[in-house]
Structures are given as C-alpha cells and as structure tokens.
Design an enzyme around this catalytic site. Structure first.
Site, PDB file in Angstrom:
ATOM      1  N   ASP A 182       0.905  -1.144   0.000  1.00  0.00           N
ATOM      2  CA  ASP A 182       0.000   0.000   0.000  1.00  0.00           C
ATOM      3  C   ASP A 182       0.943   1.192   0.000  1.00  0.00           C
ATOM      4  O   ASP A 182       1.625   1.439   0.998  1.00  0.00           O
ATOM      5  CB  ASP A 182      -0.859  -0.008   1.274  1.00  0.00           C
ATOM      6  CG  ASP A 182      -1.775   1.207   1.362  1.00  0.00           C
ATOM      7  OD1 ASP A 182      -1.460   2.236   0.744  1.00  0.00           O
ATOM      8  OD2 ASP A 182      -2.796   1.129   2.069  1.00  0.00           O
ATOM      9  N   HIS A 183       1.024   1.900  -1.108  1.00  0.00           N
ATOM     10  CA  HIS A 183       2.096   2.896  -1.205  1.00  0.00           C
ATOM     11  C   HIS A 183       1.973   4.002  -0.152  1.00  0.00           C
ATOM     12  O   HIS A 183       2.926   4.690   0.135  1.00  0.00           O
ATOM     13  CB  HIS A 183       2.235   3.441  -2.634  1.00  0.00           C
ATOM     14  CG  HIS A 183       1.209   4.464  -3.017  1.00  0.00           C
ATOM     15  ND1 HIS A 183      -0.066   4.136  -3.390  1.00  0.00           N
ATOM     16  CD2 HIS A 183       1.273   5.808  -3.084  1.00  0.00           C
ATOM     17  CE1 HIS A 183      -0.732   5.243  -3.674  1.00  0.00           C
ATOM     18  NE2 HIS A 183       0.054   6.279  -3.502  1.00  0.00           N
ATOM     19  N   HIS A 245      -5.985   3.098   1.533  1.00  0.00           N
ATOM     20  CA  HIS A 245      -5.180   4.222   2.000  1.00  0.00           C
ATOM     21  C   HIS A 245      -5.805   4.959   3.199  1.00  0.00           C
ATOM     22  O   HIS A 245      -5.139   5.222   4.189  1.00  0.00           O
ATOM     23  CB  HIS A 245      -4.950   5.227   0.876  1.00  0.00           C
ATOM     24  CG  HIS A 245      -4.417   4.613  -0.393  1.00  0.00           C
ATOM     25  ND1 HIS A 245      -3.523   3.576  -0.405  1.00  0.00           N
ATOM     26  CD2 HIS A 245      -4.658   4.898  -1.710  1.00  0.00           C
ATOM     27  CE1 HIS A 245      -3.231   3.263  -1.669  1.00  0.00           C
ATOM     28  NE2 HIS A 245      -3.911   4.040  -2.465  1.00  0.00           N
TER      29      HIS A 245
HETATM   30  C1  BG6 Z   1      -3.851   4.972  -6.017  1.00  0.00           C
HETATM   31  C2  BG6 Z   1      -5.189   5.073  -6.667  1.00  0.00           C
HETATM   32  O1  BG6 Z   1      -3.774   3.851  -5.173  1.00  0.00           O
HETATM   33  O2  BG6 Z   1      -3.604   6.135  -5.252  1.00  0.00           O
HETATM   34  C3  BG6 Z   1      -5.278   6.317  -7.542  1.00  0.00           C
HETATM   35  O3  BG6 Z   1      -5.434   3.925  -7.470  1.00  0.00           O
HETATM   36  C4  BG6 Z   1      -4.921   7.532  -6.740  1.00  0.00           C
HETATM   37  O4  BG6 Z   1      -6.571   6.474  -8.100  1.00  0.00           O
HETATM   38  C5  BG6 Z   1      -3.596   7.328  -6.014  1.00  0.00           C
HETATM   39  O5  BG6 Z   1      -4.819   8.616  -7.638  1.00  0.00           O
HETATM   40  C6  BG6 Z   1      -3.323   8.472  -5.068  1.00  0.00           C
HETATM   41  O6  BG6 Z   1      -2.013   8.349  -4.595  1.00  0.00           O
HETATM   42  P1  BG6 Z   1      -1.204   9.624  -4.077  1.00  0.00           P
HETATM   43  O7  BG6 Z   1       0.075   9.068  -3.595  1.00  0.00           O
HETATM   44  O8  BG6 Z   1      -1.073  10.537  -5.264  1.00  0.00           O
HETATM   45  O9  BG6 Z   1      -2.044  10.215  -3.004  1.00  0.00           O
END
Ligand code: BG6
Length: 496
Positions: A182-183, A245
């Site tokens: 989960d980034h 997230h």
């Molecule tokens: C991803 C989603 O996991 O997270 C995207 O699939 C979203 O739709 C993105 O834009 C948002 O990531 P960050 O790091 O830009 O908040």
C-alpha cells in the site's frame, strides 16, 4: 544494512507502474548506494522487447520520474546494464518452465545467490496464476535463497475475493514471504504519524475520547480518472482510496502504542483497530456514507469533462468518484468519537491531511471564544503536499479587552532544506529487499478492512434509492456530505 544480492522480477514490466514508479525508484536506491553489489532486474511482459529496447524505454522513465535526476551518464548506463527483459505470457503455464531457465541463467551470470523478489505489477486477475505457476516450478522454494512476492493493489474486489486471494497465495507462499503493498505506508509523513504520536510526551495523554472531539481525514485529488476509466469503473473511490489508504490512516491515528517498532507489533495494533471498526449495517448506509460523481464544469475558465464523459466510462455509470463516511471505533480509547473520512477526484486541490479536533474548554471565559471554540486546537497532520504539522490555537488579539483569535504553529518538511524525502516505492522496495514487512499489510488486516466496507459496497450496488450525488468538477464534493458532520459550528476543513 545492505540487502542481500538478488534479482527483482517484475511481472507486467511493459506497464505504467514499472515505467513511472518501480524502475525509477530502484534507480534512486542505486544512486544512494543502497542496492547490493550483485543485483539485476528482470522485466517480464507480453510485448516483444529486446534488453536494449527495454533499457531505452526505462531510461526515459528514469529521466522523467526518478527523484535523483541522473546527471552522470556513466552511472545511469551502469544501472541500465542491470536491466533485462524476457517476453513472456503470464497466463500460459508452459512458459514458466522457460522463465525458470531464464532465471537460472541470469542468476549464474549475475551471482545473485538464488534470491528472487517477484513483483506482480499485472492486472489483478493474474494474481492467482503467477504464484501457483511459480510454486509448480519450485520458484517459491526457499531452501536455496529467499523468494518474496509483492502483491500490488487492488487486493481483492470485496471481502470474499480478498479472502479467496489470501487463501490462494498461502497455498504457494507463506505469510512471511508475502508483501501486500500500500504505497501510503511508504510515505515519509505517514510513517511520521507513529513518531508524532509515540515520541512526544505532549500528544499521547490527550489522544483519546476525553480530549478529542472528532477526527477528520481527507484524501483529495484535483485530477479526474484520466485514461484509467476502464479500471476505475469497476472500482470507485471506496475501493480505490478508502478501503486501503484512508483506513490505513485511521489505523495509524487510532492504534495503541506498539510494544516494539517491529512488523509483528505494529501490524497487530493496526489490525486491532480494523477489528474494532463499528460495522455499518446495509440498511444504515445512507445515514453514514455519501457517494458522489463529478459532473462537467468549468475550472479557471476551462471546460472540464464530467466523469460519465471520460474514456472507458459508461454513459449511465453509477461509480462513485467521491465517498465520505462517518465511522466509529468501538474500543476503550475511542468510544463515541466520530471519525469523518472522505476522498474524491476532481476536487479543488490535491491534499491528504488528518485533522485532530480537540474538545473546547469546558467554560468559555472570553467574549468571542464560544463562536470559534470548535475551530481552534486542531492538530493538522499534512501528509501531502507541503508535508508538515500544524497546531492551531487561540491567542489574545493585542489591544483592549480579551478577544481571541486563531493562530498557527507550523512546521513544514521543506524548512529542513537538506532533507531528502524518499518516494514511497523507494522505501517499500528497499524494505522488501531487506526482508522487513513492517510497512506492508498483513492478510488479516486487509480482510478486516474489506469487512468494514463490504456492506457499504453492497448497499450502493443493490439499493437504487441511495443517490449518487453529482458535484461539479472543481468543488468539494456533494453538499450533502456536510450533513454527515451534523453538529452546529462543525464543518469539514477546506484546505487550499
Ligand atoms: C492509487 C489510486 O492507489 O492512489 C489512484 O489507485 C490515486 O486512483 C492514487 O490517484 C493516489 O495516490 P497519491 O500518492 O497521489 O495520493
């Protein structure tokens, strides 16, 4: 602490994730001398590419997306030499035997000691085929060298599919070998939540139902779905952002202090929060959750498409591009404290932040403090952009009388001028290379998060009377989402 020699095998290497995130992130590690001496990347994809073509393509990705801009051509070329490509049909079981041969050959040539990390950057329908076929070729066997499997999101489509996927993966790899990414957990500011909470004596004593009025978490984006309409149609904001997230942020805000900062203890505490989320029954969904979809509008004088006009989106789509939920955590610390979370595309700005709203003083002494009492004493934890922490409190307006005004105590990471904020993928890939799964999700926590969102998904699918509210692109979502925050004088924060 250097990772052991290994090969990073990327399934889906001709896709966007590899180009924009993975290969640039590994380059950033290389640039900081964080890779082992013997290391290679093997990209796998159906597109027919030679090593040379693959390297040329990845070079462009690195130039555009790496945080460390490659100014030393030699260094960049040395890195590119580590990249290899193998045309491969993931769906075809017969080809895994060829993959085994290719890996053996590369491992011998590079001296990577039979250590392999497999990264599944493919569409999720491949997640069951890849582990099974790897196992059939004994490529999950750790008797000689480690074998780790990184699973990209989405991890399942609902509770049932997530449970099924966990079961399947565990047939071929054990839990210690599985890294569910989960980034958000790779973001420096998300990890800093643990430090803010557990290294400061001043916050933790107040961090509970006695002093906190409510918690607000926003994940706002000012872009639409772009060319991902096809994917997004089957996903929506609840699956795409909230199930993973935003609930993760809830977990980190609400968890108990872990006994130790290690994988087991931190992941135990996060899982406990998810298990304590009060279930929202299908029939109560309309009361606790709002969904919306952006409609055509003008932003700064320019016409912007509505979601239904986007490429790959049905003209009568009911997929939500905005979701807001009011939730409760039924445990000793948080009983009765509402958490309001929302996420949406095409909102006015890009911001992810957590706002802890403290309770006001029990008695209002000063002329105007009652009117602003719900607006001060907020701790705003800014995840992105302009990463930092802001504490809002009331101060006397200089001059006659006792007028109170809000002021900010403000910290921005950018003030630490020599600080390098690594990208999320850089941090997470390095951790996996080191065998540290602390910042990866555990199977039971993922299932608990799905269990919470499942009734909402079901109600939204089955109950045609629950509206999908339109909101003009460039606004803060449907106005009815204000009604979730029912009490007087409380509104969402509208960061600019
Ligand atoms: C991803 C989603 O996991 O997270 C995207 O699939 C979203 O739709 C993105 O834009 C948002 O990531 P960050 O790091 O830009 O908040």
């Amino acid at each position: 602490n250097q990772p052991k020699n290994h090969i990073l095998v990327i399934f889906g290497a001709s896709g966007d994730l590899t180009y924009r995130k993975l290969v640039p992130a590994v380059f950033d590690l290389y640039n900081q001398n964080l890779l082992p001496d013997k290391f290679a990347i093997l990209g796998l994809g159906r597109t027919d590419l030679s090593d040379v073509d693959f390297r040329a393509k990845m070079k462009a990705g690195i130039q555009q997306f790496a945080l460390n801009k490659p100014d030393d051509e030699n260094k960049l070329n040395n890195y590119l030499e580590k990249l290899h490509y193998f045309s491969f049909d993931t769906k075809d079981p017969d080809e895994y035997c060829l993959l085994k041969g290719k890996l053996r050959e590369l491992d011998e040539a590079c001296g990577t000691d039979n250590n392999f990390i497999y990264y599944m950057a493919t569409p999720p329908n491949m997640y069951e085929i890849i582990p099974e076929q790897l196992a059939k070729q004994a490529l999950s066997d750790e008797s000689a060298g480690f074998k780790r499997l990184i699973v990209e999101k989405p991890f399942g489509y609902d509770l049932e599919t997530a449970q099924k996927l966990n079961k399947e993966l565990l047939k071929y790899f054990n839990e210690e070998q599985i890294y569910r990414i989960d980034h958000y957990l790779g973001k420096e500011t998300v990890q800093n939540l643990l430090v803010t909470r557990f290294s400061n004596g001043i916050f933790e004593p107040l961090w509970n139902r006695n002093y906190i009025h409510h918690v607000e978490i926003t994940g706002a984006e000012n872009i639409g779905v772009g060319n991902r309409g096809g994917y997004y149609e089957g996903s929506g904001a609840l699956r795409d952002m909230i199930q993973n997230h935003l609930l993760l942020l809830v977990g980190l805000v609400a968890m108990e202090p872990p006994t130790l900062i290690d994988s087991t203890n931190i992941r135990n505490e996060i899982a406990k929060v998810f298990h304590s989320l009060r279930p929202i029954k299908e029939e109560e969904v309309a009361k606790y959750a709002i969904r919306g979809q952006y409609t055509a509008s003008h932003i700064k004088g320019e016409a912007v498409k509505g979601y239904r006009e986007e490429q790959g989106v049905a003209a009568d789509s009911r997929t939500e591009t905005f979701a807001a939920i009011k939730l409760f955590i039924d445990n000793w610390r948080w009983a009765g404290v509402p958490f309001y979370i929302r996420s949406g595309k095409m909102l006015p700005t890009r911001v992810t932040e957590i706002v802890i709203h403290f309770k006001s003083t029990p008695h209002h002494l000063f002329a105007n403090d009652a009117s602003i009492c719900n607006n001060y004493n907020q701790l705003v934890i800014r995840i992105q952009p302009d990463e930092g922490v802001l504490l809002k409190f009331g101060m006397k307006v200089p001059g006659a009388g006792f007028k109170v005004q809000n002021v900010n105590m403000d910290f921005h990471y950018s003030d630490l001028s020599d600080t390098y904020l690594p990208s999320a993928y850089e941090r997470l890939l390095l951790d996996c290379m080191l065998g540290d799964s602390t910042l990866y999700h555990r199977g039971d926590a993922v299932e608990a998060a799905w269990k919470f969102v499942d009734p909402i998904l079901k109600a939204w699918k089955n109950d045609k009377n629950i509206p999908v509210h339109g909101y003009p692109a460039g606004t803060w979502g449907p106005e009815v989402s204000d009604e979730l925050i029912e009490e007087n004088d409380i509104t969402w924060r509208y960061p600019c």
